[in-house]
Scaffold this motif. Sequence first.
Motif, PDB file in Angstrom:
ATOM      1  N   ASP A  74       0.738  -1.344  -0.013  1.00 50.90           N
ATOM      2  CA  ASP A  74       0.070  -0.089  -0.146  1.00 50.90           C
ATOM      3  C   ASP A  74       0.616   1.273  -0.003  1.00 50.90           C
ATOM      4  O   ASP A  74       0.393   2.499  -0.144  1.00 50.90           O
ATOM      5  CB  ASP A  74      -1.026   0.004   1.174  1.00 50.90           C
ATOM      6  N   ASP A  75       2.136   1.153   0.247  1.00 48.85           N
ATOM      7  CA  ASP A  75       3.026   2.350   0.258  1.00 48.85           C
ATOM      8  C   ASP A  75       3.987   2.298  -0.869  1.00 48.85           C
ATOM      9  O   ASP A  75       4.782   3.295  -0.833  1.00 48.85           O
ATOM     10  CB  ASP A  75       3.727   2.167   1.712  1.00 48.85           C
ATOM     11  N   VAL A  76       3.721   1.467  -1.885  1.00 50.50           N
ATOM     12  CA  VAL A  76       4.755   1.894  -2.910  1.00 50.50           C
ATOM     13  C   VAL A  76       4.520   3.033  -3.717  1.00 50.50           C
ATOM     14  O   VAL A  76       3.376   3.242  -4.104  1.00 50.50           O
ATOM     15  CB  VAL A  76       4.668   0.390  -4.029  1.00 50.50           C
ATOM     16  N   PRO A  77       5.703   3.760  -3.925  1.00 51.69           N
ATOM     17  CA  PRO A  77       5.235   5.163  -4.654  1.00 51.69           C
ATOM     18  C   PRO A  77       4.583   4.751  -6.153  1.00 51.69           C
ATOM     19  O   PRO A  77       4.895   3.898  -6.642  1.00 51.69           O
ATOM     20  CB  PRO A  77       6.946   5.771  -4.881  1.00 51.69           C
ATOM     21  N   GLU A  78       4.068   5.578  -6.556  1.00 50.56           N
ATOM     22  CA  GLU A  78       3.291   5.695  -7.821  1.00 50.56           C
ATOM     23  C   GLU A  78       4.244   5.262  -8.848  1.00 50.56           C
ATOM     24  O   GLU A  78       3.822   4.637  -9.824  1.00 50.56           O
ATOM     25  CB  GLU A  78       2.497   6.953  -7.856  1.00 50.56           C
ATOM     26  N   LYS A  79       5.422   5.852  -8.889  1.00 44.33           N
ATOM     27  CA  LYS A  79       6.489   5.711  -9.943  1.00 44.33           C
ATOM     28  C   LYS A  79       6.829   4.217 -10.132  1.00 44.33           C
ATOM     29  O   LYS A  79       7.410   3.771 -11.206  1.00 44.33           O
ATOM     30  CB  LYS A  79       7.630   6.537 -10.048  1.00 44.33           C
ATOM     31  N   TRP A  80       6.813   3.475  -9.014  1.00 51.22           N
ATOM     32  CA  TRP A  80       7.052   2.020  -8.970  1.00 51.22           C
ATOM     33  C   TRP A  80       5.937   1.192  -9.008  1.00 51.22           C
ATOM     34  O   TRP A  80       5.962  -0.066  -8.547  1.00 51.22           O
ATOM     35  CB  TRP A  80       8.035   1.860  -7.733  1.00 51.22           C
ATOM     36  N   SER A  81       4.724   1.483  -9.183  1.00 46.76           N
ATOM     37  CA  SER A  81       3.543   0.705  -9.102  1.00 46.76           C
ATOM     38  C   SER A  81       3.527  -0.461  -9.962  1.00 46.76           C
ATOM     39  O   SER A  81       3.234  -1.611  -9.379  1.00 46.76           O
ATOM     40  CB  SER A  81       2.514   1.485  -9.199  1.00 46.76           C
ATOM     41  N   GLY A  82       4.343  -0.473 -10.987  1.00 45.09           N
ATOM     42  CA  GLY A  82       4.135  -1.519 -11.931  1.00 45.09           C
ATOM     43  C   GLY A  82       5.259  -2.601 -11.415  1.00 45.09           C
ATOM     44  O   GLY A  82       5.120  -3.798 -11.861  1.00 45.09           O
ATOM     45  N   ALA A  83       6.103  -2.232 -10.557  1.00 43.71           N
ATOM     46  CA  ALA A  83       6.895  -3.439  -9.947  1.00 43.71           C
ATOM     47  C   ALA A  83       6.092  -4.282  -9.123  1.00 43.71           C
ATOM     48  O   ALA A  83       6.491  -5.336  -8.913  1.00 43.71           O
ATOM     49  CB  ALA A  83       8.051  -2.673  -9.102  1.00 43.71           C
ATOM     50  N   ILE A  84       5.129  -3.974  -8.930  1.00 45.37           N
ATOM     51  CA  ILE A  84       4.055  -5.118  -7.800  1.00 45.37           C
ATOM     52  C   ILE A  84       4.040  -6.100  -9.003  1.00 45.37           C
ATOM     53  O   ILE A  84       3.737  -7.457  -8.351  1.00 45.37           O
ATOM     54  CB  ILE A  84       2.752  -4.364  -7.357  1.00 45.37           C
ATOM     55  N   GLU A  85       3.460  -5.895 -10.324  1.00 49.39           N
ATOM     56  CA  GLU A  85       3.004  -6.744 -10.945  1.00 49.39           C
ATOM     57  C   GLU A  85       4.193  -7.608 -11.438  1.00 49.39           C
ATOM     58  O   GLU A  85       4.245  -8.918 -11.919  1.00 49.39           O
ATOM     59  CB  GLU A  85       2.074  -6.271 -12.294  1.00 49.39           C
ATOM     60  N   GLU A  86       5.161  -6.877 -11.511  1.00 45.33           N
ATOM     61  CA  GLU A  86       6.522  -7.576 -12.010  1.00 45.33           C
ATOM     62  C   GLU A  86       7.039  -8.689 -11.019  1.00 45.33           C
ATOM     63  O   GLU A  86       7.326  -9.577 -11.344  1.00 45.33           O
ATOM     64  CB  GLU A  86       7.498  -6.409 -12.524  1.00 45.33           C
ATOM     65  N   ASN A  87       6.884  -8.101  -9.793  1.00 44.58           N
ATOM     66  CA  ASN A  87       7.218  -9.099  -8.820  1.00 44.58           C
ATOM     67  C   ASN A  87       6.662 -10.208  -8.762  1.00 44.58           C
ATOM     68  O   ASN A  87       7.011 -11.377  -8.768  1.00 44.58           O
ATOM     69  CB  ASN A  87       7.491  -8.397  -7.523  1.00 44.58           C
TER      70      ASN A  87
END
Length: 66
Positions: free
Chosen positions: A47-60
């Motif tokens: 819930d705290d992932v910065p917006e610029k790195w939000s794509g990393a959630i799906e990548e992970n």
Amino acid sequence: MEAIDAIPSSERPARLGRVQLYINPTECICCGACALECPVNAIFDEDDVPEKWSGAIEENAAFFAR
């Protein structure tokens, strides 16, 4: 490559800056231990992932779906 824990923490940013590490989302217990060890301060609660790195959630998650 040697084990990450064998590299002095002061050298990790320079030596591991380009290495992408992943956290298994089904095994993570959200203890925060990995955040203390991350050489580039890139670990956040989902819930705290910065917006610029939000794509990393799906990548992970995709890394472990393979």
